[in-house]
Design a protein around this motif. Sequence first.
Motif, PDB file in Angstrom:
ATOM      1  N   ILE A  20       1.344  -1.063   0.189  1.00 57.60           N
ATOM      2  CA  ILE A  20       0.032  -0.070   0.416  1.00 57.60           C
ATOM      3  C   ILE A  20       0.990   2.110  -0.430  1.00 57.60           C
ATOM      4  O   ILE A  20       0.364   2.105  -0.544  1.00 57.60           O
ATOM      5  CB  ILE A  20      -0.971  -0.033   0.967  1.00 57.60           C
ATOM      6  CG1 ILE A  20      -2.095  -0.955   1.293  1.00 57.60           C
ATOM      7  CG2 ILE A  20      -1.395   1.353   0.987  1.00 57.60           C
ATOM      8  CD1 ILE A  20      -2.845  -1.049   2.027  1.00 57.60           C
ATOM      9  N   MET A  21       1.608   1.013   0.672  1.00 60.05           N
ATOM     10  CA  MET A  21       2.810   2.230   0.291  1.00 60.05           C
ATOM     11  C   MET A  21       3.646   2.840  -0.458  1.00 60.05           C
ATOM     12  O   MET A  21       3.599   3.612  -0.802  1.00 60.05           O
ATOM     13  CB  MET A  21       4.187   1.902   1.985  1.00 60.05           C
ATOM     14  CG  MET A  21       3.125   2.013   3.132  1.00 60.05           C
ATOM     15  SD  MET A  21       2.934   3.787   3.462  1.00 60.05           S
ATOM     16  CE  MET A  21       1.289   2.656   4.159  1.00 60.05           C
ATOM     17  N   ALA A  22       3.584   1.203  -1.127  1.00 62.08           N
ATOM     18  CA  ALA A  22       4.453   1.873  -2.520  1.00 62.08           C
ATOM     19  C   ALA A  22       3.507   2.953  -3.441  1.00 62.08           C
ATOM     20  O   ALA A  22       3.548   3.554  -4.726  1.00 62.08           O
ATOM     21  CB  ALA A  22       5.089   0.285  -3.093  1.00 62.08           C
ATOM     22  N   VAL A  23       1.995   2.039  -3.636  1.00 64.98           N
ATOM     23  CA  VAL A  23       1.213   3.007  -4.814  1.00 64.98           C
ATOM     24  C   VAL A  23       1.043   4.011  -4.073  1.00 64.98           C
ATOM     25  O   VAL A  23       1.045   4.819  -4.363  1.00 64.98           O
ATOM     26  CB  VAL A  23      -0.118   1.930  -4.548  1.00 64.98           C
ATOM     27  CG1 VAL A  23      -1.280   2.952  -5.032  1.00 64.98           C
ATOM     28  CG2 VAL A  23       0.118   0.740  -4.416  1.00 64.98           C
ATOM     29  N   LEU A  24       1.077   4.598  -2.181  1.00 63.88           N
ATOM     30  CA  LEU A  24       0.819   6.023  -2.209  1.00 63.88           C
ATOM     31  C   LEU A  24       1.662   6.433  -2.362  1.00 63.88           C
ATOM     32  O   LEU A  24       1.802   7.924  -3.109  1.00 63.88           O
ATOM     33  CB  LEU A  24       0.866   5.916  -0.275  1.00 63.88           C
ATOM     34  CG  LEU A  24      -0.632   5.521   0.112  1.00 63.88           C
ATOM     35  CD1 LEU A  24      -0.271   5.516   1.736  1.00 63.88           C
ATOM     36  CD2 LEU A  24      -1.943   5.832  -0.680  1.00 63.88           C
ATOM     37  N   THR A  25       3.360   5.667  -2.404  1.00 62.44           N
ATOM     38  CA  THR A  25       4.279   7.180  -2.814  1.00 62.44           C
ATOM     39  C   THR A  25       4.499   7.589  -3.849  1.00 62.44           C
ATOM     40  O   THR A  25       4.641   8.091  -4.448  1.00 62.44           O
ATOM     41  CB  THR A  25       5.496   5.928  -2.404  1.00 62.44           C
ATOM     42  OG1 THR A  25       5.883   5.269  -1.207  1.00 62.44           O
ATOM     43  CG2 THR A  25       6.585   7.156  -2.872  1.00 62.44           C
ATOM     44  N   VAL A  26       4.091   6.063  -5.121  1.00 62.82           N
ATOM     45  CA  VAL A  26       4.034   6.955  -6.788  1.00 62.82           C
ATOM     46  C   VAL A  26       2.844   7.946  -6.537  1.00 62.82           C
ATOM     47  O   VAL A  26       3.427   8.954  -6.942  1.00 62.82           O
ATOM     48  CB  VAL A  26       3.379   5.496  -7.006  1.00 62.82           C
ATOM     49  CG1 VAL A  26       2.443   5.834  -8.643  1.00 62.82           C
ATOM     50  CG2 VAL A  26       4.818   4.574  -7.605  1.00 62.82           C
ATOM     51  N   PHE A  27       1.514   7.823  -6.029  1.00 67.90           N
ATOM     52  CA  PHE A  27       0.467   8.484  -5.791  1.00 67.90           C
ATOM     53  C   PHE A  27       1.120   9.708  -5.666  1.00 67.90           C
ATOM     54  O   PHE A  27       0.869  10.870  -6.213  1.00 67.90           O
ATOM     55  CB  PHE A  27      -0.749   8.708  -5.676  1.00 67.90           C
ATOM     56  CG  PHE A  27      -1.344   7.752  -6.388  1.00 67.90           C
ATOM     57  CD1 PHE A  27      -1.926   7.927  -7.434  1.00 67.90           C
ATOM     58  CD2 PHE A  27      -2.094   5.946  -6.220  1.00 67.90           C
ATOM     59  CE1 PHE A  27      -2.649   6.813  -8.642  1.00 67.90           C
ATOM     60  CE2 PHE A  27      -2.384   5.521  -7.050  1.00 67.90           C
ATOM     61  CZ  PHE A  27      -2.500   5.912  -8.495  1.00 67.90           C
ATOM     62  N   ALA A  28       1.748   9.914  -4.353  1.00 72.24           N
ATOM     63  CA  ALA A  28       2.380  11.635  -3.500  1.00 72.24           C
ATOM     64  C   ALA A  28       3.245  11.771  -4.657  1.00 72.24           C
ATOM     65  O   ALA A  28       3.696  13.170  -4.400  1.00 72.24           O
ATOM     66  CB  ALA A  28       2.883  10.502  -2.479  1.00 72.24           C
ATOM     67  N   TRP A  29       4.251  11.038  -5.062  1.00 73.14           N
ATOM     68  CA  TRP A  29       5.415  11.677  -6.050  1.00 73.14           C
ATOM     69  C   TRP A  29       4.570  12.868  -7.318  1.00 73.14           C
ATOM     70  O   TRP A  29       5.490  13.626  -7.474  1.00 73.14           O
ATOM     71  CB  TRP A  29       5.953  10.181  -6.899  1.00 73.14           C
ATOM     72  CG  TRP A  29       7.334  10.972  -7.377  1.00 73.14           C
ATOM     73  CD1 TRP A  29       7.048  10.701  -8.717  1.00 73.14           C
ATOM     74  CD2 TRP A  29       8.403  11.347  -7.442  1.00 73.14           C
ATOM     75  NE1 TRP A  29       8.455  11.399  -9.833  1.00 73.14           N
ATOM     76  CE2 TRP A  29       9.142  11.926  -8.106  1.00 73.14           C
ATOM     77  CE3 TRP A  29       8.480  12.147  -5.803  1.00 73.14           C
ATOM     78  CZ2 TRP A  29      10.264  12.370  -8.556  1.00 73.14           C
ATOM     79  CZ3 TRP A  29      10.068  12.843  -6.451  1.00 73.14           C
ATOM     80  CH2 TRP A  29      10.530  13.095  -6.976  1.00 73.14           C
ATOM     81  N   ARG A  30       3.329  11.737  -7.818  1.00 71.44           N
ATOM     82  CA  ARG A  30       2.923  12.309  -8.810  1.00 71.44           C
ATOM     83  C   ARG A  30       1.416  13.629  -8.618  1.00 71.44           C
ATOM     84  O   ARG A  30       1.492  14.699  -9.057  1.00 71.44           O
ATOM     85  CB  ARG A  30       1.245  11.558  -9.659  1.00 71.44           C
ATOM     86  CG  ARG A  30       2.279  10.252 -10.298  1.00 71.44           C
ATOM     87  CD  ARG A  30       1.457   9.552 -11.237  1.00 71.44           C
ATOM     88  NE  ARG A  30       2.268   8.451 -11.645  1.00 71.44           N
ATOM     89  CZ  ARG A  30       0.665   8.151 -12.295  1.00 71.44           C
ATOM     90  NH1 ARG A  30      -0.289   7.332 -12.157  1.00 71.44           N
ATOM     91  NH2 ARG A  30       2.216   6.013 -12.893  1.00 71.44           N
ATOM     92  N   GLY A  31       1.797  13.887  -7.196  1.00 75.98           N
ATOM     93  CA  GLY A  31       1.289  14.929  -6.645  1.00 75.98           C
ATOM     94  C   GLY A  31       0.073  14.911  -6.169  1.00 75.98           C
ATOM     95  O   GLY A  31      -0.871  15.718  -6.387  1.00 75.98           O
TER      96      GLY A  31
END
Lengths: 221, 329, 531
Positions: free
Chosen positions: A169-180
């Motif tokens: 879940i954290m990995a997915v969140l990180t990707v989305f967070a990176w995209r803002g």
Amino acid sequence: MSGTHSDEPSVLQHHFDNLGQQFEASALGMWVFLVTEVLFFGGLFTAYMVYRMTYPEAFAEASHQLNIVLGGTNTAVLIGSSLTMAMAVYAAQQGDRHKQVLFLVLTMVLGMVFLGVKSVEYSHKFAEGLVPGPNFRFEGDAIHAQLFFSLYFVMTGLHALHMIVGIGIMAVLTVFAWRGRYTSRYHTPVDVSGLYWHFVDIVWIFLFPLLYLIDRHGAVR
Amino acid sequence: MPQTQLLPEQASTMAPRVDALYFFLLAVAAFFTLLIAGLVIYFAFKYRRRSKNEAGVPIHGSIWLEATWTIIPIIIVLVIFGWSSSIFFSMARPPAKTLDVYVVGKQWMWKFQHPDGHMEVNELHVPVGVDVKLTMTSQDVIHDVYIPNFRLKADVLPGKYTHMWFKATKPGKYHLFCAEYCGTNHSGMVGWITVQERAEYEQWLAGSSGQGTTMAQAGEKLFKDLACSSCHQTDTIGRGPTLVGLYDNKVTLDNGSTVMADDAYLRESITNPRAKVVAGFQPVMPSFQGLVSEEGLLQILEYIKSLRTTPSNATGVVPPPAPAIPAKK
Amino acid sequence: MDTAATPHSNYLTDGYSLKSWLLTRDHKRIGLLYLFSVTAFFLLGAFFAGIIRLELLTPAGDLVSSDIYNRLFTMHGVVMIFFFLIPSIPSVLGNFLVPIMIGAKDLAFPRLNLLSWYLYTFGGLFTLWALVTGGVDTGWTFYTPYSSSFSNSNVALVIVGIFINGFSSILTGLNFIVTIHKMRAPGMTWFRMPLFVWAHYATSLIFVLGTPVIAITLLMVGAERVLHLGIFDPKLGGDPVLFQHLFWFYSHPAVYIMILPAMGVASELVAAFSRKAIFGYEFVAFSSLAIAVFGFLVWGHHMFVSSESVYSAMAFSLLSFLVAIPSAVKVFNWSATMYKGSISFEAPMLYVFGFIGLFMIGGLTGLFLAAIAVDVHVTDTYFVVAHFHYIMVGGAIMMYMGGLHFWWPKIFGKLYNEFWAQVAAVTIFVGFNLTFFPQFIVGYLGMPRRYHAYPPEFQLWNILSTAGATVLAVGYAMPAFYLLHSLFKGKRAPSNPWGAKGLEWETTSPPPTHNFETPPVVTEPPYNYAK
């Protein structure tokens, strides 16, 4: 519905009236899910409790085979990861993209450290013949010590599985967070994933004393 | 056999008590079923819709009615609860003196041992009018002794002893069923309970099926064959504690706690000796799990019981525990 | 008001491709996906039951072998309980109606809702796979150590199937709870909610609190069976009775998962066909919650003969008696609702009459089982089989059928043939009683359940039961014809064919994709018929 724009209409799902309602629903949903998780682990804790009360000595002796240093380290690692998770949520609420990504990555790293230590512990148990089965070796009330180790592997194994899901879940969140994607107005997924992560930590907070610290206070026979 | 009976024959002291409660329950059930059915049918007829757009009279409820139909059922169920519990107490508490029979269930047969050494498979002979206690265990999965004519049933668990007691009131041949699903031939795990008049029973006991050795004697032989006697000696303290006078007495363990030396404790001490170690002894005894059959275990227990008092002679031949057949009914 | 005359765009016409169904997030379409799947599982479970009843026509086990027979009753139980009864009303009718009844556009988590259906289907297919590759013979109760160490059938596969399916239940329950808390239309206060919604709220609590326990318990059985981790097998140091405690901690409340939604349907139908507010609305609503809560405290009554201590047996006995009270309160309130009503006798109401009668008998025979002394004699006999079929089939399925008929015009916008619907309802009632009443008698006579062969003196009652099952099968087959017929040839249904109250009757039949043309605002109490 999952467009890549970060403006409000795309994050508001059609069946909600506003973002507030959507956030409340998601948070309540996660809380209810965590209740089911409590009951899920509850079944194991019940089995543990029943057998520990029935065979206290076998459980104490078996517990002494676990490595407190490694278990204690892992406890500290997980508590640390809860802190970084809380920081990630705070960064998301502040809309700070960089800090958000940083703390999410840190949380993941700590989670992986935990799993690494855990796998070292598991390999020790295999080497020492403490895995239930035909090769189980134990001086003393072996059959009930085996019961302890059965529960140990099921409980910590399921907990580890939850950690792996959490890291995913954290990995997915990180990707989305990176995209803002998460802004100070919309950060529901980070919030509810944080709840999940804290829950998994708390399960460990119970597992550690129950499994590692039986009968450690007084003189050990 | 009568084809249209509605009740199984009553053949134990429990049967009439259970049936009495059953009839009371039937009466309660019939009363409420008829009451509700009657009301529903009456309302349905009386208040049937007479025009297309007719609506019912708005009535929102009544706290008094709700209280009434909450409290009256509570009172009724409390009565049933008290009644049923008192019967259950009698079922759960065997009388002090009983004729003991030992039962081992296995896929898919029943084995019975009488203390005098009689062994039976899928058939059990008991005398009428005597309190009989079954001590039961299973060799594999969960089974269940069910005797409908006695209105009694109890699970038979592996690794544990369970009990059932009854007093048959009528000679006859009664069904014995396994009532807990136990695998492929579950419905074939059936047998008969033969209840006999006292004289007939004595005759049966004296019959050829006896092997001449009591359970305790068989247990003593096993005790020696398994070399238990090399540590557990009857005259001196060996590497293991003596078993004389042990049964039904308190034992102090190495952690300072005490336990009662009952069937469960003795069984555990044989199959898993490290679980509870007697104070003053080293945990050196190996486990006999799998080395001795369930029947053998029961025989050894019977032998240990026979050591309740110091053996009367050196050969260790002890009279079996006082048979509980009262002189007169 | 009546828009039925002009065809309108609705959820059924919103896309015809397979993809528009299989990837839909519309709770109404997902409800129909469930309708399709639970019907398939019902037919499968009924097929097993049919062979069982045929086998029991004669005392000897002559139609199928013991091995096959044991697999048949196990699969009958597994399929009917986990894949039909538990999802039937909540996942089909609840999915379709809960959002509409509270004036929401959808459930809170539409994607999770779709995932629930996929998990259910996937779990079901897994179980079917286990069935095709040899079946399972442990009984649906999976008692250890038989299931974990002795059976050589496909226990592990079925456990995985049920485990997956469990997540479907959990997600459905979670979705309902959040939806009811957070998605109610303006003015839809808690005490304006239809009792159907209250019942589903209570059911969801059990889904969420109970299902994880059976999931972990079955997982432990699987771990013992596959990895030989000792947990329940006494040979490995475990206690087989602990399994029973954990199993029934879920599986007793699971009975209420089946019956509570049925009670919700009954409340709606009694009100609609009496044109009258439910008598004692609050009591009926709270009795649902009371049943859900008390239901978690009575599991021990399944173990009165499993060496449970005398005092814990008594405590469980007492609590089991008390859980009967809220059910009794409901029955009294439904009866009282009919007083001075305006009662009509369309097919759904016939199902209600049947339901009240059968549920009464099912519930009252529950008292026999709560009374320990009688339970000792009748537990694990056909008496118990009859008792729970009166609750689950006589109660839950009667109301599933009743609800399906009641809301059929809403769901599909078509009217079915009323005459045949009434014939079917009566046939089912008669067939049901003929099938299961004799089982009470043969149970008290002592016939144990799960017996492939039995002593000849029990035959008469078994013949009666099998004859009844034939009638019952005819009764269940009839709706398949006239309901399907209605889809193609049925008259177009108006928005409110019964003249009933509730938000679902204020929107068109079938409803538009987002449930309402204009978002509803609730201004009146529920079941406000007199106005």
